[in-house]
Design a protein around this motif. Structure first.
Motif, PDB file in Angstrom:
ATOM      1  N   GLN A   1     -32.226  43.157 -63.522  1.00 32.91           N
ATOM      2  CA  GLN A   1     -31.318  42.247 -63.770  1.00 32.91           C
ATOM      3  C   GLN A   1     -29.954  42.927 -64.242  1.00 32.91           C
ATOM      4  OE1 GLN A   1     -32.975  41.154 -68.442  1.00 32.91           O
ATOM      5  NE2 GLN A   1     -33.828  39.418 -67.148  1.00 32.91           N
TER       6      GLN A   1
ATOM      7  N   GLY B   1     -30.162  40.053 -71.873  1.00 34.88           N
ATOM      8  CA  GLY B   1     -30.091  39.756 -70.306  1.00 34.88           C
ATOM      9  C   GLY B   1     -29.226  38.929 -69.698  1.00 34.88           C
TER      10      GLY B   1
ATOM     11  N   ARG C   1     -32.126  46.154 -67.535  1.00 35.65           N
ATOM     12  CA  ARG C   1     -30.752  45.889 -67.261  1.00 35.65           C
ATOM     13  C   ARG C   1     -29.613  47.265 -67.763  1.00 35.65           C
ATOM     14  NH1 ARG C   1     -32.673  42.578 -72.237  1.00 35.65           N
ATOM     15  NH2 ARG C   1     -33.483  40.504 -71.265  1.00 35.65           N
TER      16      ARG C   1
ATOM     17  N   LYS D   1     -27.950  38.578 -62.173  1.00 32.31           N
ATOM     18  CA  LYS D   1     -28.734  37.593 -63.516  1.00 32.31           C
ATOM     19  C   LYS D   1     -27.466  36.926 -63.830  1.00 32.31           C
ATOM     20  CE  LYS D   1     -31.615  36.304 -66.207  1.00 32.31           C
ATOM     21  NZ  LYS D   1     -33.337  35.912 -65.980  1.00 32.31           N
TER      22      LYS D   1
END
Length: 226
Positions: free
Chosen positions: A141, A218, A96, A189
């Motif tokens: 992400q 997320g 991420r 994302k």
């Protein structure tokens, strides 16, 4: 004796013509939210993205800890450094990352100024601010945050941007340097807009909270006021 769990690592990467200290206010906010923050500095104009990625790769070895996730947060050009880094060094397995005011689709501001003062953007333009940064891998992400407080140096030195906005209505929202549509990446994302200028993204409380939410969940926290 209860052993404390190590905090997740957040690596903060500054933008064009900035220094690592510029990320200090954001680092303080994220530290209070439970992260161990480190600021990566690089010469944004003198070297290209490949060089920045190579230096980041070497620099990160000082902070890696077994089993501890590493997250990347980049402001403006720093977000493009992240994309280049993720492509070149997938062994870090970073899942991420968040970008702030990053022109993922290329920068109109950079396009304008490179024609009259190319040294101002230097080697950050090709494969970076020109919109040709490496594609984002599916397993990563990425959350993109854009600002809509249109103030800053870009409003003064690049008047053509205002003229362009009159012709193309969808280009109007911007943070004073980067247009909102430039921050949208198809492979991202999530994407969110906050009321902040380009540099103001680094000191905005909502931005810090949104980064925290994305790194944990997320996705960003979307409300009626966002």
């Amino acid at each position: 004796m209860i052993k404390r769990q190590p905090k997740p690592l957040v690596i903060l990467i500054h933008g064009l013509h900035m220094h690592a200290w510029a990320m200090r206010p954001l680092a303080k906010k994220l530290t209070k939210l439970g992260y161990e923050c480190h600021r990566f500095g690089y010469f944004s104009v003198a070297h290209n993205l490949a060089n920045h990625s190579r230096r980041l790769h070497r620099w990160l070895t000082k902070y890696e800890k077994a089993g501890v996730p590493i997250y990347l947060v980049g402001h403006s050009l720093g977000g493009l450094v992240i994309r280049d880094f993720l492509q070149r060094y997938p062994q870090w397995q970073i899942t991420r990352c968040v970008t702030l005011g990053t022109p993922h689709n290329g920068s109109i501001s950079a396009n304008n100024i490179v024609k009259i003062l190319p040294k101002f953007v230097g080697r950050s333009y090709l494969q970076g601010l020109d919109g040709n940064a490496p594609a984002l891998k599916d397993e990563v992400q990425l959350g993109s945050i854009a600002g809509v407080r249109s103030v800053g140096l870009g409003k003064v030195v690049l008047p053509r941007n205002r003229q362009l906005a009159k012709i193309e209505p969808h280009l109007q929202p911007n943070d004073g340097t980067v247009f909102v549509h430039e921050t949208k990446l198809a492979a991202a994302k999530d994407h969110i807009i906050v009321n902040a200028s380009h540099t103001g993204l680094l000191i905005n409380d909502e931005v810090a909270m949104q980064i925290h939410h994305f790194l944990q969940q997320g996705h960003f926290l979307h409300t009626k006021n966002c």
